[in-house]
Design a protein around this motif. Structure first.
Motif, PDB file in Angstrom:
ATOM      1  N   PRO A   1       0.756  -1.261  -0.038  1.00  0.00           N
ATOM      2  CA  PRO A   1       0.131   0.003  -0.074  1.00  0.00           C
ATOM      3  C   PRO A   1       0.826   1.279   0.090  1.00  0.00           C
ATOM      4  O   PRO A   1       2.008   1.206   0.392  1.00  0.00           O
ATOM      5  CB  PRO A   1      -0.551  -0.256   1.477  1.00  0.00           C
ATOM      6  CG  PRO A   1      -0.717  -1.670   1.679  1.00  0.00           C
ATOM      7  CD  PRO A   1       0.590  -2.252   1.132  1.00  0.00           C
ATOM      8  N   VAL A   2       0.350   2.333  -0.449  1.00  0.00           N
ATOM      9  CA  VAL A   2       1.117   3.348  -0.632  1.00  0.00           C
ATOM     10  C   VAL A   2       1.478   3.842   0.733  1.00  0.00           C
ATOM     11  O   VAL A   2       0.758   3.805   1.683  1.00  0.00           O
ATOM     12  CB  VAL A   2       0.502   4.617  -1.088  1.00  0.00           C
ATOM     13  CG1 VAL A   2       0.884   6.135  -1.066  1.00  0.00           C
ATOM     14  CG2 VAL A   2      -0.206   4.510  -2.686  1.00  0.00           C
TER      15      VAL A   2
ATOM     16  N   PRO B   1      -5.596  -3.734   2.535  1.00  0.00           N
ATOM     17  CA  PRO B   1      -5.885  -2.360   2.217  1.00  0.00           C
ATOM     18  C   PRO B   1      -5.989  -2.229   0.642  1.00  0.00           C
ATOM     19  O   PRO B   1      -6.498  -1.380   0.199  1.00  0.00           O
ATOM     20  CB  PRO B   1      -4.588  -1.612   2.552  1.00  0.00           C
ATOM     21  CG  PRO B   1      -4.161  -2.529   3.867  1.00  0.00           C
ATOM     22  CD  PRO B   1      -4.343  -3.920   3.398  1.00  0.00           C
ATOM     23  N   LEU B   2      -5.106  -2.990  -0.026  1.00  0.00           N
ATOM     24  CA  LEU B   2      -5.352  -2.846  -1.647  1.00  0.00           C
ATOM     25  C   LEU B   2      -6.488  -3.804  -2.309  1.00  0.00           C
ATOM     26  O   LEU B   2      -7.240  -3.075  -3.187  1.00  0.00           O
ATOM     27  CB  LEU B   2      -4.196  -3.421  -2.350  1.00  0.00           C
ATOM     28  CG  LEU B   2      -2.861  -3.030  -1.836  1.00  0.00           C
ATOM     29  CD1 LEU B   2      -1.790  -3.878  -2.593  1.00  0.00           C
ATOM     30  CD2 LEU B   2      -2.705  -1.640  -2.153  1.00  0.00           C
ATOM     31  N   PHE B   3      -6.874  -4.864  -1.484  1.00  0.00           N
ATOM     32  CA  PHE B   3      -7.933  -5.613  -2.174  1.00  0.00           C
ATOM     33  C   PHE B   3      -9.337  -6.087  -1.344  1.00  0.00           C
ATOM     34  O   PHE B   3     -10.034  -6.712  -1.642  1.00  0.00           O
ATOM     35  CB  PHE B   3      -7.405  -7.048  -2.634  1.00  0.00           C
ATOM     36  CG  PHE B   3      -6.177  -6.823  -3.807  1.00  0.00           C
ATOM     37  CD1 PHE B   3      -6.569  -6.340  -4.894  1.00  0.00           C
ATOM     38  CD2 PHE B   3      -4.991  -6.823  -3.425  1.00  0.00           C
ATOM     39  CE1 PHE B   3      -5.493  -6.407  -5.972  1.00  0.00           C
ATOM     40  CE2 PHE B   3      -4.059  -6.827  -4.070  1.00  0.00           C
ATOM     41  CZ  PHE B   3      -4.302  -6.493  -5.662  1.00  0.00           C
TER      42      PHE B   3
ATOM     43  N   PHE C   1      -0.541   0.042 -10.565  1.00  0.00           N
ATOM     44  CA  PHE C   1       0.607   1.308 -11.304  1.00  0.00           C
ATOM     45  C   PHE C   1      -0.369   2.475 -11.744  1.00  0.00           C
ATOM     46  O   PHE C   1      -0.196   3.660 -11.284  1.00  0.00           O
ATOM     47  CB  PHE C   1       1.206   0.568 -12.529  1.00  0.00           C
ATOM     48  CG  PHE C   1       1.773   1.642 -13.525  1.00  0.00           C
ATOM     49  CD1 PHE C   1       3.053   2.177 -12.978  1.00  0.00           C
ATOM     50  CD2 PHE C   1       0.970   2.008 -14.619  1.00  0.00           C
ATOM     51  CE1 PHE C   1       3.561   3.209 -13.810  1.00  0.00           C
ATOM     52  CE2 PHE C   1       1.768   2.967 -15.262  1.00  0.00           C
ATOM     53  CZ  PHE C   1       2.976   3.590 -14.748  1.00  0.00           C
ATOM     54  N   LEU C   2      -1.471   2.298 -12.461  1.00  0.00           N
ATOM     55  CA  LEU C   2      -2.309   3.295 -12.975  1.00  0.00           C
ATOM     56  C   LEU C   2      -2.920   4.080 -11.920  1.00  0.00           C
ATOM     57  O   LEU C   2      -2.678   5.392 -11.947  1.00  0.00           O
ATOM     58  CB  LEU C   2      -3.248   2.714 -13.878  1.00  0.00           C
ATOM     59  CG  LEU C   2      -2.965   2.238 -15.380  1.00  0.00           C
ATOM     60  CD1 LEU C   2      -4.048   1.471 -15.920  1.00  0.00           C
ATOM     61  CD2 LEU C   2      -2.546   3.427 -16.055  1.00  0.00           C
ATOM     62  N   VAL C   3      -3.366   3.511 -10.815  1.00  0.00           N
ATOM     63  CA  VAL C   3      -3.911   4.419  -9.858  1.00  0.00           C
ATOM     64  C   VAL C   3      -3.232   5.141  -8.958  1.00  0.00           C
ATOM     65  O   VAL C   3      -3.589   6.017  -8.214  1.00  0.00           O
ATOM     66  CB  VAL C   3      -5.093   3.635  -9.000  1.00  0.00           C
ATOM     67  CG1 VAL C   3      -6.040   2.769  -9.659  1.00  0.00           C
ATOM     68  CG2 VAL C   3      -4.289   2.511  -8.107  1.00  0.00           C
ATOM     69  N   ARG C   4      -1.841   4.918  -9.283  1.00  0.00           N
ATOM     70  CA  ARG C   4      -0.713   5.681  -8.272  1.00  0.00           C
ATOM     71  C   ARG C   4      -0.416   6.776  -9.154  1.00  0.00           C
ATOM     72  O   ARG C   4       0.769   7.543  -8.647  1.00  0.00           O
ATOM     73  CB  ARG C   4       0.219   4.613  -7.797  1.00  0.00           C
ATOM     74  CG  ARG C   4      -0.513   3.664  -6.928  1.00  0.00           C
ATOM     75  CD  ARG C   4       0.787   2.642  -6.509  1.00  0.00           C
ATOM     76  NE  ARG C   4       0.261   1.387  -5.732  1.00  0.00           N
ATOM     77  CZ  ARG C   4       0.651   0.898  -4.795  1.00  0.00           C
ATOM     78  NH1 ARG C   4       1.858   1.454  -4.186  1.00  0.00           N
ATOM     79  NH2 ARG C   4      -0.014  -0.136  -4.209  1.00  0.00           N
TER      80      ARG C   4
END
Length: 416
Positions: A161-162, A317-319, A207-210
């Motif tokens: 996660p970020v 947190p991601l999925f 990748f895209l959402v970041r």
């Protein structure tokens, strides 16, 4: 007219010298992100490597060698333990990140080229399904390194996660961003089509959402994930019990169990509560049912309890909830109508016996519930989003079956 030919030749030579090779007219460049265990992985062993047996250290100091895929080497059972040891990763609590086993260095060759995954084992050119897909794109006019690019990755790793460290995953994202920008620049500034298969779709989505929305709109024309396991797969739960021989029939899956449990990427493909809910039994023993909401309890039951915290902090947190729209036009191509394990039933209270499988719909690997979990939230957002169902075609066959490939090529051409 006499002077025009030398002038044209000079212009063409200048264009090549500057790297401004153009795709066939009207084509947007394509960046391909392959599926799990589809590209090569090289390794070398340093003096820090402490092999479990002398044979495993035979290549120490000899430089780079192909670790994956070496079909011939893995046919010898004596080589399998060494392979498992060198393919393993280690979680470092102090760094909060995953790393190779000490003394094992790895690299992903041919980044930027489809050569990386046309044949994961170059010695066996028939051991591939990506090659057929690449050949179809070449028939359209795409050329490797000019208008068609490959983004292979170390499939043992993922990203966190970020805000949490992920050295290998973050490095891949930086390289992918640079590749997309270069692909666009080599093709007159046209934005790219990102086409992915299976696990590659999860990576490309993250990748895209970041990326900043302005960057996505500038450099990405369309996202075409094929057979993406958005909500994980039920079979992912069995991998942590029985291992995964990665389609090599002569390798005992249990010989790779410890290695499979060490990999961050295998936690990504566990069934998510968003796709499967928290009440539907996915794994059943004589006295207990385990749903997507019971993964922590499942880990403890199979003797893998040390990973509960990692799953809760780096995967859920991601999925665990609704996946964010990637912010670009999307065509998600999925296989349906193929029997797909949706419940694993063990005969006793432990996990030692051979389970029976209850089949549902999907592509043979990805459950329909997982493939469709993005439909409602992404459609609700509006814009250019579609799910295309390909009937009676399995997970890998989506990139081999002629009618399925026609559908996928059509969706890539939609960008034009």
């Amino acid at each position: 007219m006499v002077m025009a030919i030398p002038l044209l030749l000079a212009q063409l030579l200048l264009a090549v010298a500057l790297g401004a090779v153009q795709a066939a007219p009207g084509l947007h460049p394509v960046v391909l992100v392959p599926g799990y265990a589809t590209n090569e992985l090289d390794a070398r062993l340093t003096e820090l490597y402490q092999p479990s047996s002398p044979g495993c250290g035979a290549r120490k100091g000899e430089g780079w060698f192909r670790l994956y895929l070496n079909y011939s080497a893995l046919q010898d059972p004596a080589n399998v333990p060494c392979f498992a040891e060198q393919m393993s990763s280690v979680y470092d609590p102090a760094a909060d990140d995953y790393f190779n086993v000490a003394g094992v260095e790895t690299r992903v060759p041919f980044f930027g080229s489809t050569q990386a995954f046309r044949y994961p084992d170059p010695d066996r050119k028939n051991f591939s399904y990506m090659s057929t897909f690449v050949e179809q794109l070449e028939k359209m006019g795409y050329r490797d390194g000019e208008s068609m690019f490959g983004a292979p990755y170390d499939f043992r790793y993922a990203v966190a996660p970020v805000g949490r460290p992920s050295m290998v995953g973050d490095a891949f994202f930086r390289a992918l961003k640079g590749l997309i920008e270069r692909a666009s620049g080599l093709n007159g500034g046209r934005p790219v089509v990102i086409a992915t298969h299976s696990f590659g779709g999860l990576l490309a989505h993250q990748f895209l959402v970041r990326q900043p929305l302005a960057w996505r709109r500038r450099f990405v024309r369309r996202f075409v994930p094929i057979a993406a396991p958005w909500g994980g797969v039920v079979l992912g739960m069995q991998v942590l019990v029985s291992g995964n021989n990665m389609g090599l029939p002569f390798v005992d899956p249990r010989a790779l169990l410890r290695q499979e449990r060490s990999l961050q990427s295998n936690l990504w493909i566990l069934p998510s509560p968003a796709a499967f809910g928290t009440a539907t039994p996915l794994v059943t023993t004589k006295s207990r049912n385990y749903s997507a909401g019971d993964v922590g309890d499942y880990f403890i039951a199979i003797g893998f309890g040390e990973t509960v915290g990692l799953y809760e902090s780096r995967v859920l947190p991601l999925f665990g909830g609704e996946l964010p729209h990637p912010g670009v036009p999307v065509t998600s191509v999925i296989g349906v109508g193929v029997g797909t394990t949706e419940r694993i039933v063990y005969p006793g209270d432990d996990f030692d016996g051979t389970p029976s499988m209850v089949a549902g719909d999907g592509d043979g690997v990805v459950n329909l519930a997982s493939a469709m979990v993005v439909e409602t939230p992404w459609s609700r957002r509006g814009g250019d989003f579609r799910i295309v169902k390909v009937f009676n075609v399995s997970h890998n066959a989506l990139l081999v079956d002629d009618p399925a490939l026609e559908i996928i090529i059509r969706e890539i051409q939609r960008a034009d």
